[in-house]
Design a protein around this motif. Structure first.
Motif, PDB file in Angstrom:
ATOM      1  N   TYR A  17      35.739  -9.817   9.163  1.00  0.00           N
ATOM      2  CA  TYR A  17      37.140  -9.418   9.109  1.00  0.00           C
ATOM      3  C   TYR A  17      37.873 -10.268   8.082  1.00  0.00           C
ATOM      4  O   TYR A  17      37.908 -11.476   8.182  1.00  0.00           O
ATOM      5  N   ASP A  18      38.465  -9.607   7.082  1.00  0.00           N
ATOM      6  CA  ASP A  18      39.165 -10.328   6.024  1.00  0.00           C
ATOM      7  C   ASP A  18      40.639  -9.923   6.028  1.00  0.00           C
ATOM      8  O   ASP A  18      40.990  -8.822   5.625  1.00  0.00           O
ATOM      9  N   PHE A  19      41.480 -10.806   6.515  1.00  0.00           N
ATOM     10  CA  PHE A  19      42.913 -10.544   6.560  1.00  0.00           C
ATOM     11  C   PHE A  19      43.659 -11.326   5.474  1.00  0.00           C
ATOM     12  O   PHE A  19      44.876 -11.463   5.528  1.00  0.00           O
ATOM     13  N   SER A  20      42.955 -11.806   4.481  1.00  0.00           N
ATOM     14  CA  SER A  20      43.572 -12.650   3.462  1.00  0.00           C
ATOM     15  C   SER A  20      44.634 -11.896   2.652  1.00  0.00           C
ATOM     16  O   SER A  20      45.558 -12.505   2.125  1.00  0.00           O
ATOM     17  N   ASN A  21      44.528 -10.584   2.551  1.00  0.00           N
ATOM     18  CA  ASN A  21      45.519  -9.801   1.808  1.00  0.00           C
ATOM     19  C   ASN A  21      46.472  -9.058   2.739  1.00  0.00           C
ATOM     20  O   ASN A  21      47.210  -8.188   2.298  1.00  0.00           O
ATOM     21  N   GLY A  22      46.441  -9.399   4.008  1.00  0.00           N
ATOM     22  CA  GLY A  22      47.304  -8.742   4.987  1.00  0.00           C
ATOM     23  C   GLY A  22      48.765  -9.082   4.776  1.00  0.00           C
ATOM     24  O   GLY A  22      49.108 -10.145   4.276  1.00  0.00           O
ATOM     25  N   VAL A  23      49.632  -8.152   5.146  1.00  0.00           N
ATOM     26  CA  VAL A  23      51.072  -8.339   5.021  1.00  0.00           C
ATOM     27  C   VAL A  23      51.684  -8.207   6.409  1.00  0.00           C
ATOM     28  O   VAL A  23      51.588  -7.160   7.037  1.00  0.00           O
ATOM     29  N   ARG A  24      52.292  -9.269   6.903  1.00  0.00           N
ATOM     30  CA  ARG A  24      52.903  -9.258   8.231  1.00  0.00           C
ATOM     31  C   ARG A  24      54.127  -8.355   8.234  1.00  0.00           C
ATOM     32  O   ARG A  24      54.979  -8.425   7.361  1.00  0.00           O
ATOM     33  N   GLY A  25      54.189  -7.470   9.230  1.00  0.00           N
ATOM     34  CA  GLY A  25      55.347  -6.605   9.408  1.00  0.00           C
ATOM     35  C   GLY A  25      55.448  -5.467   8.412  1.00  0.00           C
ATOM     36  O   GLY A  25      56.511  -4.875   8.265  1.00  0.00           O
ATOM     37  N   LYS A  26      54.365  -5.121   7.751  1.00  0.00           N
ATOM     38  CA  LYS A  26      54.396  -4.092   6.715  1.00  0.00           C
ATOM     39  C   LYS A  26      54.912  -2.754   7.230  1.00  0.00           C
ATOM     40  O   LYS A  26      55.622  -2.041   6.538  1.00  0.00           O
ATOM     41  N   TYR A  27      54.563  -2.389   8.448  1.00  0.00           N
ATOM     42  CA  TYR A  27      54.926  -1.083   8.988  1.00  0.00           C
ATOM     43  C   TYR A  27      55.999  -1.154  10.075  1.00  0.00           C
ATOM     44  O   TYR A  27      56.266  -0.164  10.737  1.00  0.00           O
ATOM     45  N   VAL A  28      56.618  -2.292  10.247  1.00  0.00           N
ATOM     46  CA  VAL A  28      57.573  -2.476  11.335  1.00  0.00           C
ATOM     47  C   VAL A  28      58.778  -1.540  11.231  1.00  0.00           C
ATOM     48  O   VAL A  28      59.335  -1.137  12.237  1.00  0.00           O
ATOM     49  N   GLY A  29      59.160  -1.134  10.055  1.00  0.00           N
ATOM     50  CA  GLY A  29      60.327  -0.286   9.875  1.00  0.00           C
ATOM     51  C   GLY A  29      60.075   1.190  10.118  1.00  0.00           C
ATOM     52  O   GLY A  29      60.995   1.992  10.051  1.00  0.00           O
ATOM     53  N   ARG A  30      58.859   1.576  10.429  1.00  0.00           N
ATOM     54  CA  ARG A  30      58.531   2.991  10.599  1.00  0.00           C
ATOM     55  C   ARG A  30      59.110   3.612  11.861  1.00  0.00           C
ATOM     56  O   ARG A  30      59.305   4.814  11.925  1.00  0.00           O
ATOM     57  N   PHE A  31      59.342   2.819  12.874  1.00  0.00           N
ATOM     58  CA  PHE A  31      59.805   3.349  14.149  1.00  0.00           C
ATOM     59  C   PHE A  31      61.159   2.759  14.497  1.00  0.00           C
ATOM     60  O   PHE A  31      61.424   1.598  14.222  1.00  0.00           O
ATOM     61  N   PRO A  32      62.009   3.563  15.138  1.00  0.00           N
ATOM     62  CA  PRO A  32      63.302   3.029  15.578  1.00  0.00           C
ATOM     63  C   PRO A  32      63.092   1.910  16.597  1.00  0.00           C
ATOM     64  O   PRO A  32      62.074   1.878  17.297  1.00  0.00           O
ATOM     65  N   LYS A  33      64.040   1.004  16.680  1.00  0.00           N
ATOM     66  CA  LYS A  33      63.915  -0.133  17.599  1.00  0.00           C
ATOM     67  C   LYS A  33      63.829   0.302  19.055  1.00  0.00           C
ATOM     68  O   LYS A  33      63.235  -0.378  19.867  1.00  0.00           O
ATOM     69  N   ASP A  34      64.402   1.462  19.392  1.00  0.00           N
ATOM     70  CA  ASP A  34      64.373   1.908  20.779  1.00  0.00           C
ATOM     71  C   ASP A  34      63.190   2.840  21.081  1.00  0.00           C
ATOM     72  O   ASP A  34      63.102   3.397  22.162  1.00  0.00           O
ATOM     73  N   ALA A  35      62.283   2.999  20.142  1.00  0.00           N
ATOM     74  CA  ALA A  35      61.107   3.851  20.366  1.00  0.00           C
ATOM     75  C   ALA A  35      60.167   3.185  21.366  1.00  0.00           C
ATOM     76  O   ALA A  35      60.023   1.966  21.384  1.00  0.00           O
ATOM     77  N   VAL A  36      59.567   4.016  22.190  1.00  0.00           N
ATOM     78  CA  VAL A  36      58.602   3.532  23.166  1.00  0.00           C
ATOM     79  C   VAL A  36      57.270   4.204  22.870  1.00  0.00           C
ATOM     80  O   VAL A  36      57.196   5.431  22.769  1.00  0.00           O
ATOM     81  N   MET A  37      56.232   3.431  22.718  1.00  0.00           N
ATOM     82  CA  MET A  37      54.913   3.974  22.439  1.00  0.00           C
ATOM     83  C   MET A  37      54.141   4.102  23.737  1.00  0.00           C
ATOM     84  O   MET A  37      54.149   3.193  24.564  1.00  0.00           O
ATOM     85  N   VAL A  38      53.493   5.247  23.909  1.00  0.00           N
ATOM     86  CA  VAL A  38      52.646   5.457  25.079  1.00  0.00           C
ATOM     87  C   VAL A  38      51.312   6.008  24.602  1.00  0.00           C
ATOM     88  O   VAL A  38      51.219   6.662  23.569  1.00  0.00           O
ATOM     89  N   LEU A  39      50.299   5.754  25.387  1.00  0.00           N
ATOM     90  CA  LEU A  39      48.970   6.248  25.060  1.00  0.00           C
ATOM     91  C   LEU A  39      48.701   7.481  25.909  1.00  0.00           C
ATOM     92  O   LEU A  39      48.751   7.426  27.138  1.00  0.00           O
ATOM     93  N   LEU A  40      48.427   8.597  25.241  1.00  0.00           N
ATOM     94  CA  LEU A  40      48.119   9.831  25.941  1.00  0.00           C
ATOM     95  C   LEU A  40      46.605   9.966  26.089  1.00  0.00           C
ATOM     96  O   LEU A  40      45.857   9.592  25.191  1.00  0.00           O
ATOM     97  N   ALA A  41      46.188  10.528  27.197  1.00  0.00           N
ATOM     98  CA  ALA A  41      44.775  10.837  27.369  1.00  0.00           C
ATOM     99  C   ALA A  41      44.386  11.873  26.316  1.00  0.00           C
ATOM    100  O   ALA A  41      45.223  12.701  25.921  1.00  0.00           O
ATOM    101  N   PRO A  42      43.165  11.846  25.843  1.00  0.00           N
ATOM    102  CA  PRO A  42      42.759  12.771  24.781  1.00  0.00           C
ATOM    103  C   PRO A  42      43.009  14.248  25.109  1.00  0.00           C
ATOM    104  O   PRO A  42      43.444  15.006  24.242  1.00  0.00           O
ATOM    105  N   ASP A  43      42.773  14.646  26.352  1.00  0.00           N
ATOM    106  CA  ASP A  43      43.000  16.052  26.701  1.00  0.00           C
ATOM    107  C   ASP A  43      44.483  16.411  26.668  1.00  0.00           C
ATOM    108  O   ASP A  43      44.850  17.529  26.281  1.00  0.00           O
ATOM    109  N   VAL A  44      45.342  15.481  27.019  1.00  0.00           N
ATOM    110  CA  VAL A  44      46.787  15.720  26.959  1.00  0.00           C
ATOM    111  C   VAL A  44      47.234  15.747  25.498  1.00  0.00           C
ATOM    112  O   VAL A  44      47.982  16.636  25.085  1.00  0.00           O
TER     113      VAL A  44
END
Length: 72
Positions: A17-44
């Motif tokens: 695993y090479d994280f030397s070129n990783g950027v912290r918070g790169k995708y943080v702005g993609r979702f609104p602050k009040d968004a809630v992420m949930v994991l759906l079962a594959p069939d759902v």
């Protein structure tokens, strides 16, 4: 977190695993602050093509639950 814990985490990373070129918070702005992420079962998840359809179905369910009369 204690520094000892931090060292344990660093030593736990596999060499392939090479994280030397990783950027912290790169995708943080993609979702609104009040968004809630949930994991759906594959069939759902297969029943819904996108987030808008999931939200629409849940709103219908909420409306039905509010208008349903309680069982006596």
């Amino acid at each position: 977190m204690k520094s000892d814990d931090n060292e344990d985490l660093e030593n736990d990373i596999q060499p392939e695993y090479d994280f030397s070129n990783g950027v912290r918070g790169k995708y943080v702005g993609r979702f609104p602050k009040d968004a809630v992420m949930v994991l759906l079962a594959p069939d759902v998840a297969a029943a819904f093509p996108d987030a808008a359809s999931v939200n629409e179905a849940l709103r219908i369910l909420i409306k039905a639950a509010r208008t349903a009369k309680p069982a006596a």
